[in-house]
Design a protein around this motif. Structure first.
Motif, PDB file in Angstrom:
ATOM      1  N   LEU A 115      44.362-104.996   3.039  1.00 34.18           N
ATOM      2  CA  LEU A 115      45.115-103.766   3.276  1.00 34.18           C
ATOM      3  C   LEU A 115      46.589-104.077   3.558  1.00 34.18           C
ATOM      4  O   LEU A 115      47.490-103.351   3.108  1.00 34.18           O
ATOM      5  CB  LEU A 115      44.498-102.983   4.436  1.00 34.18           C
ATOM      6  CG  LEU A 115      43.090-102.426   4.182  1.00 34.18           C
ATOM      7  CD1 LEU A 115      42.581-101.692   5.417  1.00 34.18           C
ATOM      8  CD2 LEU A 115      43.075-101.498   2.971  1.00 34.18           C
ATOM      9  N   HIS A 116      46.844-105.157   4.313  1.00 36.55           N
ATOM     10  CA  HIS A 116      48.229-105.586   4.531  1.00 36.55           C
ATOM     11  C   HIS A 116      48.886-105.949   3.196  1.00 36.55           C
ATOM     12  O   HIS A 116      50.059-105.636   2.957  1.00 36.55           O
ATOM     13  CB  HIS A 116      48.276-106.796   5.477  1.00 36.55           C
ATOM     14  CG  HIS A 116      48.099-106.443   6.918  1.00 36.55           C
ATOM     15  ND1 HIS A 116      49.022-105.699   7.625  1.00 36.55           N
ATOM     16  CD2 HIS A 116      47.101-106.748   7.793  1.00 36.55           C
ATOM     17  CE1 HIS A 116      48.605-105.551   8.876  1.00 36.55           C
ATOM     18  NE2 HIS A 116      47.437-106.180   8.998  1.00 36.55           N
ATOM     19  N   GLY A 144      53.794-102.051  -1.593  1.00 37.78           N
ATOM     20  CA  GLY A 144      54.268-100.694  -1.719  1.00 37.78           C
ATOM     21  C   GLY A 144      53.199 -99.671  -2.032  1.00 37.78           C
ATOM     22  O   GLY A 144      53.509 -98.531  -2.396  1.00 37.78           O
ATOM     23  N   HIS A 145      51.917-100.055  -1.893  1.00 37.27           N
ATOM     24  CA  HIS A 145      50.820 -99.135  -2.182  1.00 37.27           C
ATOM     25  C   HIS A 145      50.281 -98.527  -0.888  1.00 37.27           C
ATOM     26  O   HIS A 145      50.537 -99.026   0.213  1.00 37.27           O
ATOM     27  CB  HIS A 145      49.688 -99.860  -2.922  1.00 37.27           C
ATOM     28  CG  HIS A 145      50.111-100.446  -4.228  1.00 37.27           C
ATOM     29  ND1 HIS A 145      50.520 -99.691  -5.301  1.00 37.27           N
ATOM     30  CD2 HIS A 145      50.187-101.746  -4.644  1.00 37.27           C
ATOM     31  CE1 HIS A 145      50.826-100.474  -6.323  1.00 37.27           C
ATOM     32  NE2 HIS A 145      50.643-101.734  -5.943  1.00 37.27           N
ATOM     33  N   ASP A 146      49.513 -97.467  -1.038  1.00 36.64           N
ATOM     34  CA  ASP A 146      48.885 -96.807   0.098  1.00 36.64           C
ATOM     35  C   ASP A 146      47.534 -97.462   0.377  1.00 36.64           C
ATOM     36  O   ASP A 146      46.635 -97.375  -0.460  1.00 36.64           O
ATOM     37  CB  ASP A 146      48.689 -95.313  -0.206  1.00 36.64           C
ATOM     38  CG  ASP A 146      48.068 -94.558   0.960  1.00 36.64           C
ATOM     39  OD1 ASP A 146      47.800 -95.185   2.010  1.00 36.64           O
ATOM     40  OD2 ASP A 146      47.835 -93.338   0.811  1.00 36.64           O
ATOM     41  N   PRO A 147      47.331 -98.121   1.539  1.00 35.35           N
ATOM     42  CA  PRO A 147      46.041 -98.765   1.836  1.00 35.35           C
ATOM     43  C   PRO A 147      44.860 -97.793   1.786  1.00 35.35           C
ATOM     44  O   PRO A 147      43.769 -98.161   1.344  1.00 35.35           O
ATOM     45  CB  PRO A 147      46.240 -99.323   3.250  1.00 35.35           C
ATOM     46  CG  PRO A 147      47.715 -99.517   3.360  1.00 35.35           C
ATOM     47  CD  PRO A 147      48.328 -98.383   2.584  1.00 35.35           C
ATOM     48  N   ASP A 148      45.080 -96.554   2.223  1.00 37.04           N
ATOM     49  CA  ASP A 148      43.986 -95.571   2.188  1.00 37.04           C
ATOM     50  C   ASP A 148      43.541 -95.284   0.759  1.00 37.04           C
ATOM     51  O   ASP A 148      42.355 -95.045   0.506  1.00 37.04           O
ATOM     52  CB  ASP A 148      44.433 -94.266   2.859  1.00 37.04           C
ATOM     53  CG  ASP A 148      44.520 -94.395   4.376  1.00 37.04           C
ATOM     54  OD1 ASP A 148      43.827 -95.273   4.924  1.00 37.04           O
ATOM     55  OD2 ASP A 148      45.286 -93.634   4.990  1.00 37.04           O
ATOM     56  N   ASP A 149      44.502 -95.298  -0.172  1.00 37.01           N
ATOM     57  CA  ASP A 149      44.154 -95.070  -1.577  1.00 37.01           C
ATOM     58  C   ASP A 149      43.245 -96.182  -2.089  1.00 37.01           C
ATOM     59  O   ASP A 149      42.276 -95.924  -2.804  1.00 37.01           O
ATOM     60  CB  ASP A 149      45.427 -94.990  -2.423  1.00 37.01           C
ATOM     61  CG  ASP A 149      45.119 -94.817  -3.907  1.00 37.01           C
ATOM     62  OD1 ASP A 149      44.396 -93.867  -4.260  1.00 37.01           O
ATOM     63  OD2 ASP A 149      45.598 -95.644  -4.711  1.00 37.01           O
ATOM     64  N   THR A 170      48.150-104.770   0.182  1.00 37.06           N
ATOM     65  CA  THR A 170      48.459-103.574  -0.603  1.00 37.06           C
ATOM     66  C   THR A 170      49.701-102.869  -0.055  1.00 37.06           C
ATOM     67  O   THR A 170      50.540-102.386  -0.819  1.00 37.06           O
ATOM     68  CB  THR A 170      47.272-102.595  -0.610  1.00 37.06           C
ATOM     69  OG1 THR A 170      46.972-102.192   0.732  1.00 37.06           O
ATOM     70  CG2 THR A 170      46.038-103.232  -1.214  1.00 37.06           C
ATOM     71  N   ALA A 171      49.829-102.819   1.275  1.00 38.79           N
ATOM     72  CA  ALA A 171      50.994-102.171   1.884  1.00 38.79           C
ATOM     73  C   ALA A 171      52.270-102.946   1.555  1.00 38.79           C
ATOM     74  O   ALA A 171      53.327-102.350   1.291  1.00 38.79           O
ATOM     75  CB  ALA A 171      50.807-102.058   3.399  1.00 38.79           C
ATOM     76  N   ASP A 214      39.783 -95.696  -0.687  1.00 40.72           N
ATOM     77  CA  ASP A 214      39.085 -94.614  -1.388  1.00 40.72           C
ATOM     78  C   ASP A 214      38.578 -95.088  -2.743  1.00 40.72           C
ATOM     79  O   ASP A 214      37.445 -94.769  -3.139  1.00 40.72           O
ATOM     80  CB  ASP A 214      40.015 -93.409  -1.574  1.00 40.72           C
ATOM     81  CG  ASP A 214      40.313 -92.683  -0.263  1.00 40.72           C
ATOM     82  OD1 ASP A 214      39.536 -92.879   0.694  1.00 40.72           O
ATOM     83  OD2 ASP A 214      41.308 -91.942  -0.215  1.00 40.72           O
TER      84      ASP A 214
END
Length: 211
Positions: free
Chosen positions: A183-184, A190-195, A186-187, A198
Motif C-alpha cells: 500500500l505504501h 501516486g495511486h490510491d491504496p484503497d483502489d 502504491t501511494a 478494492d
C-alpha cells in the motif's frame, strides 16, 4: 497433543503434530490436522484427511499403544502426504484375509482413499505413509505462490522479533506487513491504496466464486 511444528522444506509446506498413542488423542489429532490444512488453504482436502488420520492413528493406538507418535503433513504441490510415525518396528499388513478384521480394516480404507501408500522403517520404529492427489486450481496455486513470497519476505528482516512464535503466526504477521508495504508502494507511485484494495478484493471474490 503438543503444538505443531511447521515450516517449509524445499518449497514444500510441512507440519509435524506429535501425539500420544491413546484413544483420547485421536480426535484431538484429527482436529489439529484439519485446522492445519485449513490454515494452508486446503479446505477441500480436510474430509479425506480426517478419515485417514483417524484410521492411521487408531491403528497405532490399537497395536502400539501408550507411546510417543507423530503425524507429519506435507503439501507437495499436487499431493498431500500424510505420515504417522511410531516406535514399533513391526510392519502392518493387509494381505492376509485373516488379519483384516484385527489390523487391516483401517489400512484397506486408507488404500481406497489415496493414490499410494506404504510402510517404511525409521531409525526409531516405522512410519505408515500415504498420498492424496490434489486439484489445486487457481486458488491453490495462488496460496502456494503466496507462501513462497511470504517466506522470502520473512527472510529479509524481522527474524529477531518473531523468535518464539509459531510458523503460522509469524507468516500471518508477515502477510500484514507485506500488504502494508504494498500500500505504501502504491501511494508512492501516486495511486490510491484503497483502489488497489478494492481491485484485489474483486479479483479474490471472482476466483473464489469460480472455485
Amino acid at each position: 497433543m503438543v503444538l505443531p511444528i511447521s515450516g517449509t522444506t524445499d518449497g514444500r509446506l510441512r507440519c509435524v503434530l506429535p501425539f500420544k498413542a491413546a484413544p483420547v488423542e485421536v480426535g484431538l489429532l484429527r482436529n489439529a490436522a484439519a485446522s492445519q490444512l485449513t490454515r494452508w488453504g486446503m479446505s477441500a482436502a480436510v474430509d479425506e484427511a480426517e478419515v485417514i488420520v483417524t484410521e492411521l492413528a487408531t491403528n497405532v493406538v490399537k497395536h502400539v499403544g501408550d507411546g510417543a507418535a507423530a503425524l507429519v503433513l506435507e503439501w507437495r504441490r499436487d499431493r498431500l502426504r500424510l505420515e504417522v510415525h511410531d516406535r514399533s518396528p513391526v510392519l502392518p499388513s493387509v494381505r492376509k484375509a485373516e488379519c483384516y478384521d484385527e489390523c487391516g480394516r483401517g489400512l484397506h480404507l486408507v488404500a481406497s482413499l489415496t493414490a499410494d501408500w506404504g510402510v517404511m522403517l525409521t531409525a526409531v520404529g516405522k512410519a505408515v505413509w500415504c498420498e492424496v492427489p490434489l486439484s489445486l486450481g487457481v486458488a491453490g496455486c495462488r496460496v502456494e505462490r503466496a507462501v513462497g513470497v511470504l517466506e522470502a519476505y520473512q527472510s529479509t528482516g524481522g527474524a529477531l522479533e518473531r523468535q518464539g512464535r509459531s510458523w503460522g503466526t509469524s507468516l500471518e504477521e508477515s502477510a500484514v506487513e507485506l500488504i502494508a508495504g504494498l500500500l505504501h508502494w502504491t501511494a508512492a507511485r501516486g495511486h490510491d491504496p484503497d483502489d488497489f484494495l478494492d481491485r484485489a478484493q474483486t479479483c479474490y471474490e471472482a476466483e473464489a466464486d469460480a472455485a
